[in-house]
Design an enzyme around this catalytic site. Structure first.
Site, PDB file in Angstrom:
ATOM      1  N   LYS A  43       0.593  -1.123  -0.003  1.00 32.71           N
ATOM      2  CA  LYS A  43      -0.208  -0.144   0.209  1.00 32.71           C
ATOM      3  C   LYS A  43       1.311   1.237   0.079  1.00 32.71           C
ATOM      4  CE  LYS A  43      -3.944   1.780   2.773  1.00 32.71           C
ATOM      5  NZ  LYS A  43      -4.630   1.789   3.775  1.00 32.71           N
ATOM      6  N   SER A  52      -9.434   1.273   2.901  1.00 34.87           N
ATOM      7  CA  SER A  52      -8.919   2.443   2.380  1.00 34.87           C
ATOM      8  C   SER A  52      -7.905   1.593   1.697  1.00 34.87           C
ATOM      9  CB  SER A  52      -8.325   3.686   3.166  1.00 34.87           C
ATOM     10  OG  SER A  52      -6.792   3.400   4.093  1.00 34.87           O
ATOM     11  N   SER A  57      -9.618  -0.174   7.197  1.00 39.79           N
ATOM     12  CA  SER A  57      -9.145  -0.682   5.765  1.00 39.79           C
ATOM     13  C   SER A  57      -8.417  -1.844   5.713  1.00 39.79           C
ATOM     14  CB  SER A  57      -8.251   0.925   5.798  1.00 39.79           C
ATOM     15  OG  SER A  57      -8.796   1.677   6.163  1.00 39.79           O
TER      16      SER A  57
END
Lengths: 473, 473
Positions: B77, B151, B175
């Protein structure tokens, strides 16, 4: 028996079990003595003789051998509830009658202890000086011109003057250690959460501890054993942990490791005699088998600064927000000015301080893991009432130099006597260790006090011209 | 080999050890596939073929049997640093080149894993929808009209689409779980502090976790074993604890206890099919030997509300205070409006919320101690991109109903697939337990996924007209 007996817990226990003393006879003697001494500013509320006799008679239906604190008289700082007695936190207009005792008081009474009264304090436990109370300033037990120390002033002095066997204080930033040092007694600041805060008026709720004053560490340990019962109703309570590294040190003479801050990081605020007394204590510990390790004290000092400069004063604000907003005039002016500052801090400030503290705690934990405990003076110097009156905030702050970081970093700490100044004021040190090291620290204090014969623990008996270096060096 | 092999860790390991595959051949195939797919909005930065070959050739000097993740491709990420690659947090003007990899990335590379690229996310990890990024919206792996979830949108989809074996996300409020549920994969939210956050851009520093996405819980466990190394440089890192009650459950068919919220406390936001799928999962667990206990979910829901209504948004503000003050225009408008709200919260608010949370945690801990784990849906319903565009904040909030409390209450959680809606969107559940129960939860997910043969784990193969109640009831 017509004179008050020795109030050490073991002496009382022996006398009760031998049938030489009853709780009723003790409380009558005690009540007579206390009322004769009043007004002393030590007490905000004393129980009546009939109330004391109720406790005594209830005990007399039981066997002294069954209760660890049978008939042991104790005092309660007046920010801790005692059922059917007023609580004021040294703010008369805040007074209320408690319906129930604080959890910790309940445990002590159930173990046989007898509550004698509620003691004076720096209002809302804000201060280390003991002079911020509308109920007057309790007289220092050793040299009357000196401050009593606070915020648990009355609780410390009730023990130091032999009026009770032990007492409860609270200790957020040093309130259970500073007055112990100034009055020549033991003050144990337990691991945060081991003593319940249910029924205690918060100062900084996330940091508050109930603390124990006693004349010796053996008594403090006995009280701690009873008082440290887990309270599921207190969200900040923790269960005790048996850590192998927290076992008491071996016999005297066996080796142990203790940390001492680097000389440049010690501050005696110009008091050279305090410095001599401290290094004298270090030598005594070495003579007891201790190996001294100089440590970097900066993470501890940086954490202490956070308490003053950081967001925790907002907790004091939250604790009395209603008063600050509706009746600020009922507060002591110094207390009001300190706590009002908590209103304007931001949540961003709070989180930044928490991050900083987390970083400091990691370093402090690594430092303390290398030794059995760290030794510091409890306070770097002593102040007279006159000096504090002239400079109330800075001198208060100086008194917290060695105490302010303790709860922020979640350590356990025992303050104990370690000598005298020439003017008969006592000198004290604090040994501290990680959380859950309470028994280890209390045992150390016991051994130290047994093994330091040149130190009298009664400040009325200090030899004239006593010189720490010559006598004990 | 000319087509991409099965990327399951055990398959790769077998192929490498048998000499049927080399890291170089794998990364060439992978790079060709990935570049053919771009632009997909999954990646913000892909490593070049030559960079990938550098990693591969370095591995080829070693024995595949020596490294637990030898030649295993993974995605990162883009709020987690990879050395010599850009980090953006999905904010192009924030971009910097990382000199060092995040601690957790270092551990994975040292164990043989090969980083493929940096993935898209809701800007600064603020959101559960996956549509708040200037780099576009990654396509849901199951039904393209639906949001990817966030997210950690890109990391979840890189795994779900079979582009990598596993990926790293972050999980502050959900997330690492919400996009796992929306894309039919496993998302493990480790115990707070077990995976280092050194080299990770903070969202809420006191709550952030690095999380793991994988196609199955066996792979997630293998990654977790490597990644969960204690990092003394992260002040929020904790050492793992071996708790007897956190041992994996016994064999299938042996009994265990699981909690399910009272029906009135479950919210499916009007989605009746989700409700059927959830109770279907409950029945499967019962068939596996589980004893269902209805629990009061209110302390968990109250804690979840605190995250939105409380002071934690001030942490997001602190994390990007410089940007908000100097260049607010570089932020996504939704992100900016949410985070700017953190500026005006007071420290008093922060402490009040902390007190409330402490009280809720005590009750939640008592509740969870009565069972082996608690089961909830991971999300109560699914939303399309169009629905979220029309109502971006409320629907985002709905997605956090079962996830927001997890880090506030310090639990470990594993989200795993548990069926399909008729429209081929996947349904997922989350099992959660106290801190340090990670291995127990991952083992449970493994057993559940093995033992639920009527659930396909590939959403491209859902039987037409699949009806959860009829087929699996």
């Amino acid at each position: 028996m017509t004179t008050l007996p020795d109030l050490t817990i073991s002496s009382l226990s022996t006398a009760y079990q031998a049938g030489e003393l009853t709780p009723s006879s003790l409380v009558k003697l005690l009540h007579a003595k206390l009322t004769a001494l009043e007004p002393s500013a030590v007490w905000i509320h004393l129980l009546s003789e009939s109330e004391l006799l109720d406790y005594a008679r209830e005990l007399e239906t039981k066997d002294p051998a069954d209760l660890p604190l049978y008939g042991v008289p104790f005092a309660i700082k007046d920010n801790i509830d005692l059922a059917d007695a007023p609580t004021t936190a040294a703010c008369p207009d805040f007074k209320y009658f408690a319906k129930e005792s604080a959890f910790v008081v309940e445990q002590l009474i159930a173990a046989g202890a007898i509550p004698i009264g509620k003691t004076n304090l720096d209002q809302f436990a804000t201060g280390l000086v003991g002079v911020r109370s509308p109920y007057g300033v309790p007289e220092n037990a050793c040299v009357p011109e000196y401050i009593p120390g606070g915020s648990s002033s009355g609780s410390a002095i009730a023990v130091a003057k032999g009026l009770v066997s032990f007492s409860l204080g609270t200790d957020t930033a040093g309130s259970g250690r500073v007055p112990a040092s100034l009055n020549n007694i033991v003050g144990h600041k337990p691991t945060k959460g081991l003593l319940s805060c249910t029924g205690v008026i918060p100062a900084c709720k996330s940091l508050d501890c109930v603390s124990i004053f006693a004349n010796n560490a053996v008594d403090a340990q006995k009280v701690y054993d009873v008082a440290s019962k887990f309270d599921p109703a207190d969200p900040y309570a923790v269960e005790n942990k048996l850590l192998p590294e927290a076992a008491p040190l071996g016999a005297l003479g066996s080796t142990f490791r203790f940390g001492v801050p680097h000389a440049s990081q010690l501050d005696f605020f110009g008091n050279e005699e305090a410095e001599l007394l401290f290094f004298n204590t270090v030598r005594k510990l070495e003579a007891m088998g201790g190996e001294k390790h100089t440590i970097d004290f900066s993470p501890f000092l940086d954490a202490a600064l956070l308490l003053y400069e950081g967001p925790w004063v907002a907790e004091r604000y939250v604790a009395i927000e209603d008063i600050i907003q509706k009746n600020p005039e009922i507060l002591h002016p110094v207390t009001r000015s300190i706590i009002a500052g908590g209103e304007n801090l931001t949540a961003a400030d709070a989180f930044k301080a928490e991050y900083k503290l987390k970083s400091l705690k990691r370093i402090a934990d690594e430092t303390i893991a290398r030794v059995d405990f760290i030794l510091t003076p409890t306070i770097g110097t002593c102040y007279t009432r006159e000096e504090v009156e002239a400079n109330p905030v800075e001198l208060n702050s100086n008194l917290g130099y060695y105490t302010n970081f303790m709860n922020l970093l979640d350590f356990s700490a025992t303050a104990f006597p370690a000598g005298f100044y020439k003017n008969k004021m006592p000198f004290g040190v604090t040994a501290f260790a990680p959380a859950f090291h309470d028994a280890k620290l209390l045992d150390l204090a016991t051994k130290f006090m047994e093994d330091a014969p040149c130190i009298s623990h009664d400040c009325s008996e200090v030899p004239a011209g006593w010189n720490p270096i010559v006598v004990c060096g």
